[in-house]
Enzyme design. Structure first.
Site, PDB file in Angstrom:
ATOM      1  CG  ASP B 412      -1.679   1.164   1.441  1.00 44.47           C
ATOM      2  OD1 ASP B 412      -2.247   1.608   0.437  1.00 44.47           O
ATOM      3  OD2 ASP B 412      -1.748   1.671   2.568  1.00 44.47           O
ATOM      4  CB  THR B 414      -1.771   6.401   2.119  1.00 43.99           C
ATOM      5  OG1 THR B 414      -1.948   6.820   0.788  1.00 43.99           O
ATOM      6  CG2 THR B 414      -1.898   7.549   3.066  1.00 43.99           C
ATOM      7  CG  PHE B 569     -15.047  12.312   2.342  1.00 44.88           C
ATOM      8  CD1 PHE B 569     -14.507  13.212   1.437  1.00 44.88           C
ATOM      9  CD2 PHE B 569     -14.645  10.985   2.275  1.00 44.88           C
ATOM     10  CE1 PHE B 569     -13.601  12.798   0.501  1.00 44.88           C
ATOM     11  CE2 PHE B 569     -13.744  10.569   1.330  1.00 44.88           C
ATOM     12  CZ  PHE B 569     -13.217  11.470   0.440  1.00 44.88           C
ATOM     13  CB  THR B 706      -1.521   3.745  -4.149  1.00 45.60           C
ATOM     14  OG1 THR B 706      -2.074   4.918  -3.600  1.00 45.60           O
ATOM     15  CG2 THR B 706      -1.024   4.028  -5.539  1.00 45.60           C
ATOM     16  N   GLY B 707      -4.613   3.855  -3.847  1.00 40.48           N
ATOM     17  CA  GLY B 707      -5.833   4.509  -4.274  1.00 40.48           C
ATOM     18  C   GLY B 707      -5.566   5.892  -4.852  1.00 40.48           C
ATOM     19  CG  ASP B 708      -2.508   8.363  -3.358  1.00 39.34           C
ATOM     20  OD1 ASP B 708      -3.573   8.673  -2.816  1.00 39.34           O
ATOM     21  OD2 ASP B 708      -1.422   8.301  -2.784  1.00 39.34           O
ATOM     22  CE  LYS B 823      -4.882  -0.685  -2.133  1.00 37.10           C
ATOM     23  NZ  LYS B 823      -4.551  -0.083  -0.849  1.00 37.10           N
TER      24      LYS B 823
END
Lengths: 345, 1207
Positions: B412, B414, B569, B706-708, B823
């Site tokens: 991962d 972050t 959010f 990553t989710g980025d 993932k």
């Protein structure tokens, strides 16, 4: 703050924080730093260990061989020679008949034999180590007169006419019964049959007040009979016989001749060929042998020591030559796998 | 069951009318009458006592034994033991019963001990006291006596004894704070709020008047959902998870709370979540199973040979055996039925050769691995992180050796590669950009262009955790002199108000602590504080901000903003809004979120600012910063009220609540006015680049999932050394212009089809290119970057192979914008598709699926969330410890376990084969060579300990050298210590040794063996052979040792000594075959000559083999040993530690930065979707969040803190 959750607990009080540290306690064990020596099998170590082994083994081998060579051994196979011509094709019939089984043999002494000279009989193809045979005995019964009736494991030689056999079992039942008497120039050579068994057997395994009972009473006689008035601890032939052999070919001590035999002597043996090895084509041999510190003739040990020692010496030489011709530098990084093939693969 | 008899307390019914009105409960819901045990009586609710034990006194033996006999080896030995009790067996049952019972005893003792501990734990919990309302007073009652419907009082720091409906609390506004650490490991506080109608039922007098019916769902295991209604005072009030207090949580910062028990005991959500975690088995162990199968095959093979021999041998001619006579076991030697002889002898030999199957192997390996993990991994100083006070933790001991064979790491980003420590770094307000800081990335780029950036920190620069911002124009109230102070004010207020942070501790700027789900949020609130807008208190309806310099420089002013709505959010909305009422009555909506979603909702006009801000965002993004856009909007009261009605409606709807809420939120989040943007720096963790480089040199390939956004991910990949400029990069992205065009047309089928084709095209060309690169001799390394959308299509079965081929050829792979599910899919792709050993490392809930999918899961501990740790097999505090975990512990464990296994194979095979050779000499009768006791103690005493010592202490090279030469690790990846040839070599030498051991002892055995002319018998020879076997096998162990500690000497010497001591005593005590045998043979010189010769001759072959192997085909570790032969092993490890990573963190970082890309990418780096975010809000506000099957089940069940609450 992001990590204040855990932080607040820890930093609340510096003193308590130090107390609550989770840092593992140090010990050489947990950090895997126990003092250790690290033997490395370097070429030099290999060569020198080979040399050391050969230095030790070759002399031992020589000593063993010398001892073995000192032994004088006369072996006489008599099983087929002691069958009369007319029974050559019916050996089993002969041995089971009631014809007189006396047989005369002559042994030539080629080398001086120092007393005591041990007399052995050797049997071949006789499976004293067969599972059915090995267990067919009862040690309690042999030692303890009160347990004379315990015949467990002894089947089928456990009872005779409903009464317990002592000693019971197949081993005792098949007791070897050939007998030998020796003479030299018409002088009888006495055979001492005392002390032919291991002392521990006599003293611990066979009782002093246990006497044979109902032995060889059934229709089928397996071998020797026992004198019912002599306690088992003194029936040394039985004791020797009952220390069963590891291999189907074995030697058992028969007695001792306690005079020297000279080279050129002729020994006349009068033997009673009673024992049936003809059913299973077993050989019978009479062996006269002297002993040394190592025991009887035993070339194997000496040869084995010499071979291992010699091989070690040879390898030490070979490795030394290789060491000089094609040396490998210790710790040569070019041998590392990631250096051998570029790209780290 | 009679409920009243179980409960020791009787609570009188306060309801008189209820009895007759009890209706049968509908299966899908339950009705609970509060404060009324008698009415609840007909419904069989379970009690509140829990039991987590596996056994009780009566079931322990049957159940425990059953579990033990599920192991094949144990079952096999049970069968053999039974067989050994029959007459066909040559050995007595003790031969097998002794080792079997020892193994069972050890295992059962362990089970019993663990279960006993569980029982004690249960008892402690069941007997905890809780205040229950009885006759208008609080009575202290044990937890186990609690019943559904009871009203309880839980004091501060107390644990909830069952799942409760929250009625009232001592706090104003009916809120309470709870800690859910037991549930999900998160230590931040969560708010729960009672229904307003029930606030008053706080005192015992008042509470005893409380009468209500709760209609709710049946117990289930979903921690974040609850649907139900409270029927109370003739009103039906909807209940949400916000009113539910779950068992296992505790009350914080609240005097006490009052609640009604709704689920008890095993029906509580936390208990429903506890389930057995399927345990992972290591690859090596699975290979071991194959080896055991091979041993079984060998066993049957040699039995078969022996049985055939016996069929031929049996004959009546051996009269002395009396085979003609019947009797016990006569069938076995009946020469008229040779087939029967064959079959029976097969079984005989099966029992005789049973030691071939190493019964104690599994127990030994378990023991070794248990100590390895609890003593070595958990206690390693090199993996202890001082800052977070976290040592490494092996949560399972099954996978130690798997750590030594990992080839692919899925990481991962972050919180794993980066610190998840966000620092407010820059911002833009209106048309101005603020923040003089220079990111490392910027500095590197500048330096490469020949510019040197001097960092001139002003005196006013303030640095705090989460804040690394410096600009004189904004600090100390200087913003009032800026061209547009009003917009600055909005900017700061937005930061101070629009968030879901909880303040904690003293209300002063220095001491306050912020609890936030995402560190980004905390950083923003801290920034507001630094700018003079200090958020210090939150109530459910208001936020209190201490504003300075607003009216006048230096002036302080406490302002409270009434919070009307929070539009929270989530990952679809990518934004968050707060509607607040100013003290002067103005209504404002503040919104922050991703640039894309904010820009879509901006009001027309002010194009300059929009354009400028967009530029700034791109600048920030390319500097590796995480950005957010801020916007606000003024609302008219009328419009707000109309909207609020819809909002309340949506909020109270029972179905599709979150979807409706999203829709309502859309209505008001329009026509926003852009204020500016923020940029937050996500710092790399210490030592990450060095660690990645080390791991890559160890032959491990690292994939970052990553989710980025793609650009952020690439930046981090460069910074962390994963990708370098020399690498050829393949970028597969669904964000091409052509795709956007198609997307605009909006036909989902067409989009999907188009993307699929596009991805296929890209994959194909990349793969071709990659292959041509590989074929060429340039040796250029490859890297692949792929985004989530493409990945979705690339994971399709038809393209999967292509993706896998491409990925496996690349040195670094970065997958961006991937979901937790993806993932796991990628991990599984490599695990199953390529059959490589994989490791996943992550820190958050979104990594759980990946952690569970991989062969080895590693969680980052010591941070906020514990979900990843709960799901993991190993937990470490820092990514860089991975190097220690793999290169040191993993490598050692792998080597040691390999040695243990192969040695076990060797010693059992050697022993059994001597027995097998003897069978040929006994007419295939199956006579045993050795005494029963000797045979049974061979495995459990005379050869047991040394191999365990090797399994614990063997060390080829020191820890520091393991780190210095990562290439050593490749031996594990290639599995060089447990491949077929290694096993075959061992097997070959055990055949050789058994032949030597048997023949060298038995061949010269006839003839006189002492000077008194006496001969040796069977048992004399076998005892000699046995002695030689013991000595040889134990000495052989020394030859596989790389290091010899005194424990080795004690264990090996002790084992040989134990044999002699045993036989000295045994042969005197027991009358039988072995009676005085050892004394007899020890009285002959022949014995000593044999004892010297035979082990030497037996080990000679191995020695030559080892010498030649080391000389001509050395293993890598052997070369390293030689290089560092003369170095003493330093005990000072910290000094050695630096050999591995001798760069200080700043050095390492700047080294990493030098690897950054030259081209400036145009991206804005939005990154706010931090892992814990959704669940945080869900628990905070009781909103449904998609149930994540992968995390809920696990985390609740795993943690058993010392305070003792067990789930």
């Amino acid at each position: 703050m992001a990590s204040s959750g855990s932080g607040s607990a820890g930093s609340a009080d510096a003193a308590t924080a130090r107390k609550h540290t989770k840092r593992p306690k140090y010990s050489k064990f947990t950090q895997q730093e126990l003092p250790a020596c690290k033997p490395i099998l370097t070429p030099r170590a290999v060569i020198s260990s080979f040399l050391i082994v050969s230095v030790f083994f070759i002399p031992i081998g020589v000593a063993c061989l010398l001892a073995s060579n000192d032994v004088v051994e006369i072996i006489d196979r008599y099983d087929s020679d002691c069958i009369p011509e007319n029974f050559k094709n019916n050996k089993v019939g002969y041995i089971q008949s009631s014809i007189d089984k006396t047989c005369n043999r002559t042994l030539n002494v080629t080398k001086h034999m120092k007393s005591p000279i041990y007399v052995y009989y050797e049997l071949d193809n006789f499976y004293q180590n067969h599972r059915r045979y090995v267990k067919s005995r009862n040690d309690d019964q042999l030692r303890d007169p009160k347990k004379g009736d315990s015949t467990e494991f002894c089947k089928p030689e456990d009872l005779s006419g409903g009464r317990a056999i002592v000693p019971c079992g197949l081993i005792a039942w098949s007791l070897f019964n050939d007998t030998y008497s020796f003479s030299r120039e018409n002088n009888m050579l006495a055979v001492n049959k005392k002390g032919i068994s291991w002392k521990s057997d006599r003293e611990h395994k066979f009782g002093k007040d246990v006497f044979p009972k109902n032995f060889q009473n059934s229709s089928l006689i397996g071998g020797a009979r026992l004198n019912e008035s002599i306690p088992l601890s003194e029936q040394e032939d039985l004791i020797v016989w009952m220390r069963t052999a590891a291999l189907p070919t074995f030697r058992k001590l028969y007695g001792r001749i306690e005079v020297d035999l000279n080279a050129g002597d002729q020994i006349h043996v009068t033997l009673k060929n009673y024992y049936n090895t003809y059913s299973f084509n077993g050989k019978k041999m009479l062996v006269l042998s002297t002993t040394t510190w190592l025991g009887g003739k035993n070339n194997f040990l000496g040869i084995a020591y010499l071979s291992v020692g010699g091989l070690c010496f040879f390898l030490a030489m070979a490795f030394t030559i290789i060491y000089f011709i094609k040396p490998r530098q210790l710790g040569d990084p070019s041998y590392l796998s990631w250096n051998r093939s570029p790209g780290g693969q | 069951m009679d409920r009243n008899s179980r409960a020791s307390v009787q609570i009188p019914s306060t309801r008189t009318s209820g009895l007759s009105g009890v209706e049968p409960q509908a299966p899908d819901r339950r009705t609970i009458f509060c404060n009324d045990r008698r009415t609840n009586l007909p419904t069989p609710f379970p009690g509140n006592s829990i039991s987590t034990t596996k056994f009780n006194i009566f079931t322990f033996l049957p159940k425990g034994l059953f579990e033990q006999f599920r192991r094949v080896a144990n079952l096999y030995f049970l069968g053999i033991s039974i067989l050994a009790a029959t007459p066909i067996s040559p050995i007595s049952p003790i031969t097998n019963v002794v080792p079997l019972s020892m193994v069972l005893l050890i295992s059962l003792t362990k089970e019993a001990f663990e279960d006993w501990k569980r029982r004690q734990n249960d008892n402690v919990i069941n007997n905890r006291m809780i205040d229950v309302l009885q006759d208008q007073t609080w009575e202290s009652v044990a937890w186990k006596n609690l019943q559904v419907g009871d009203i309880v009082r839980v004091k501060q720091d107390g644990y909830f004894p069952a799942d409760l409906l929250f009625l009232a609390s001592t706090n104003a506004d009916g809120v309470c704070y709870i800690e859910t650490a037991n549930l999900d490991g998160e230590t931040n506080l969560k708010i729960r709020k009672a229904l307003e109608k029930t606030w008053e039922y706080l005192t015992s007098e008042k509470a005893s008047e409380f009468q209500g019916e709760i209609e709710c769902e049946q117990p289930n295991n979903s921690l974040y959902t609850f649907t139900g209604n409270l029927i109370f005072q003739a009103q039906t009030l909807p209940l949400s998870p916000n009113q539910i207090l779950l068992r296992g949580c505790s009350v914080k910062n609240t005097g006490y709370i009052v609640g009604v028990v709704i689920f008890t005991g095993h029906e509580t959500k936390v208990m429903m979540n506890s389930m057995n975690v399927p345990s992972k088995r290591s690859t090596l162990e699975r290979k071991l199973d194959k080896l055991i199968l091979a041993l079984f095959a060998t066993l049957f093979g040699i039995c078969f040979i022996g049985a055939i021999g016996s069929g031929f041998f049996v004959s009546n001619k051996y009269f002395y055996l009396r085979l003609d006579v019947g009797g016990e076991g006569s069938g076995q030697f009946n020469s008229s039925n040779r087939f029967l002889v064959f079959v029976l002898t097969l079984f005989t030999l099966l029992t005789l050769y049973s030691p071939l199957i190493p019964i104690s192997l599994y127990v030994s390996i378990e023991m070794v691995k248990f100590i390895q993990s609890t003593q070595f991994i958990n206690n390693d100083w090199c993996m202890y992180h001082k800052e977070t006070n976290t040592p490494a933790l092996a949560r399972t001991s099954n996978l130690n050796e798997e750590l030594g064979q990992v080839e692919y790491i899925f990481s991962d980003k972050t919180g794993t590669l980066t610190r998840n420590l966000m620092e407010f770094f820059k911002c833009s307000i209106g048309d101005q950009v603020y923040g003089t800081g220079v990111t490392e990335i910027e500095r590197q780029i500048a330096e490469r262009n020949g510019m040197k950036i001097e960092e001139n920190k002003s005196d006013t620069a303030v640095k705090e955790k989460g804040f690394n911002f410096d600009d004189d124009r904004l600090m100390q109230g200087a913003w009032r002199n800026e061209p547009n102070p009003d917009i600055c004010k909005e900017f700061f207020r937005c930061l101070a108000i629009c968030h879901t942070v909880l303040p904690e501790g003293d209300e002063s700027p220095e001491k306050i602590k912020y609890q936030a789900a995402s560190p980004d949020e905390a950083a923003l609130v801290i920034a507001a504080k630094k700018f003079g807008f200090f958020f210090y208190r939150r109530t459910p309806t208001a936020i209190y901000v201490r504003e300075s310099h607003v009216e006048k420089k230096g002036q302080l002013q406490d302002t409270s903003y009434e919070i009307l709505n929070v539009l929270e959010f989530n990952s679809t909305r990518k934004r968050q809004s707060v509607i607040c009422r100013y003290p002067d009555g103005r209504l404002l909506l503040y919104c922050k979120g991703a640039d894309t979603v904010i820009y879509e909702r901006l009001a027309d006009g002010a194009d300059d600012i929009k354009k400028l801000t967009r530029e700034y965002l791109e600048q920030f993004g390319s500097s590796g910063l995480r950005t957010l856009c801020l916007a606000y909007k003024e609302l008219s009261i009328h419009a707000y009220e109309i909207w609020n009605e819809k909002f309340v409606q949506a909020k109270s709807s029972l179905s599709d609540r979150d979807k409706k809420l999203d829709e309502v939120a859309e209505l008001i989040e329009t026509d926003l006015i852009l204020i500016g943007s923020t940029a937050i720096e996500d710092k790399l963790q210490e030592g990450v680049p060095a660690c990645i480089e080390t791991l890559q040199r160890a032959g491990i390939k690292i994939w970052v999932l990553t989710g980025d956004k793609i650009e952020t991910a690439i930046n981090i990949a460069y910074a962390s050394n994963l990708i370098s400029n020399e690498m050829k990069k393949f970028i597969i992205s669904a964000e091409t212009d052509a795709m956007r065009e198609v997307e605009e047309r909006g036909d989902p089928v067409e989009i999907a089809h188009f993307i699929r084709e596009e991805v296929k095209k890209q994959l194909k060309s990349s793969l071709e290119e990659a292959q041509s690169y590989l074929r060429s001799l340039s040796g250029q390394k490859l890297a692949l970057v792929i985004d989530g959308k493409s990945l979705m299509h690339a994971l399709d079965p038809s393209l999967r192979v292509m993706l896998l081929n491409l990925g496996l050829n690349c040195h670094g792979v970065v997958c961006c914008r991937v979901s937790p599910l993806q993932k796991a899919q990628v991990t599984r792709l490599v695990k199953k598709g390529a059959n490589k050993i994989t490791l996943s490392i992550g820190d958050g809930a979104n990594d759980v699926s990946m952690i569970q999918a991989a062969h080895v899961g590693v969680g980052i501990s010591g941070m906020e969330g514990m979900q990843a740790v709960m799901a993991s097999d190993f937990a470490i505090a820092q990514f860089r410890f991975l190097a220690d975990l793999l290169l040191v512990h993993g490598r050692w464990s792998y080597q040691r376990v390999c040695k243990v296994i192969t040695y076990f194979l060797y010693k059992n095979l050697t022993f059994t084969l001597t027995q097998f050779w003897f069978t040929f000499q006994t007419g295939f009768s199956g006579q045993r060579f050795y005494d029963d006791w000797y045979q049974s103690l061979y495995n459990v005493i005379f050869t047991a300990l040394p191999v365990i010592v090797v399994g614990l202490f063997d060390k080829d090279v020191s820890a520091s050298l393991s780190r210095k030469y990562p290439g050593l690790y490749m031996e594990g990846i290639r599995n060089v210590f447990f491949k077929r040839s290694v096993v075959a070599t061992w097997a070959f030498f055990s055949i050789y040794q058994s032949l030597i051991l048997f023949n060298f002892v038995i061949l010269p055995s006839s003839g006189a063996k002492n000077s008194a002319g006496k001969t040796l018998g069977h048992w004399d020879v076998s005892t000699m052979a046995y002695t030689c076997v013991i000595v040889t096998v134990n000495l052989r162990l020394f030859m596989i040792c790389n290091s010899v500690t005194r424990w080795h000497l004690i264990a090996v010497g002790g084992s040989i000594l134990a044999w002699f001591i045993f036989t000295f005593i045994y042969s005197v005590v027991k009358l039988g075959n072995e009676h005085f045998v050892i004394y007899v043979i020890m009285s002959t010189p022949y014995f000593y000559l044999t004892l010297l010769l035979v082990p030497f001759a037996a080990l000679f072959g191995d020695f030559v083999f080892h010498g030649i192997q080391r000389w001509f085909f050395p293993y890598d570790y052997q070369i390293i040993q030689e290089i560092h032969r003369d170095e003493p092993e330093s005990s000072n490890r910290t000094e050695l530690l630096e050999v591995g990573s001798n760069l200080t963190p700043p050095e390492a970082r700047s080294y990493a930065m030098s690897q950054l890309p030259r081209e400036v990418s145009k991206h804005t780096g939005f990154a706010f979707d931090s892992p814990g975010y959704e669940s945080f809000f869900a628990s905070q506000f009781g909103v449904y969040s998609p149930l994540k099957a992968w995390d809920v089940a696990r985390r609740a069940s795993r943690r058993a803190p010392k305070t003792g609450h067990r789930k």
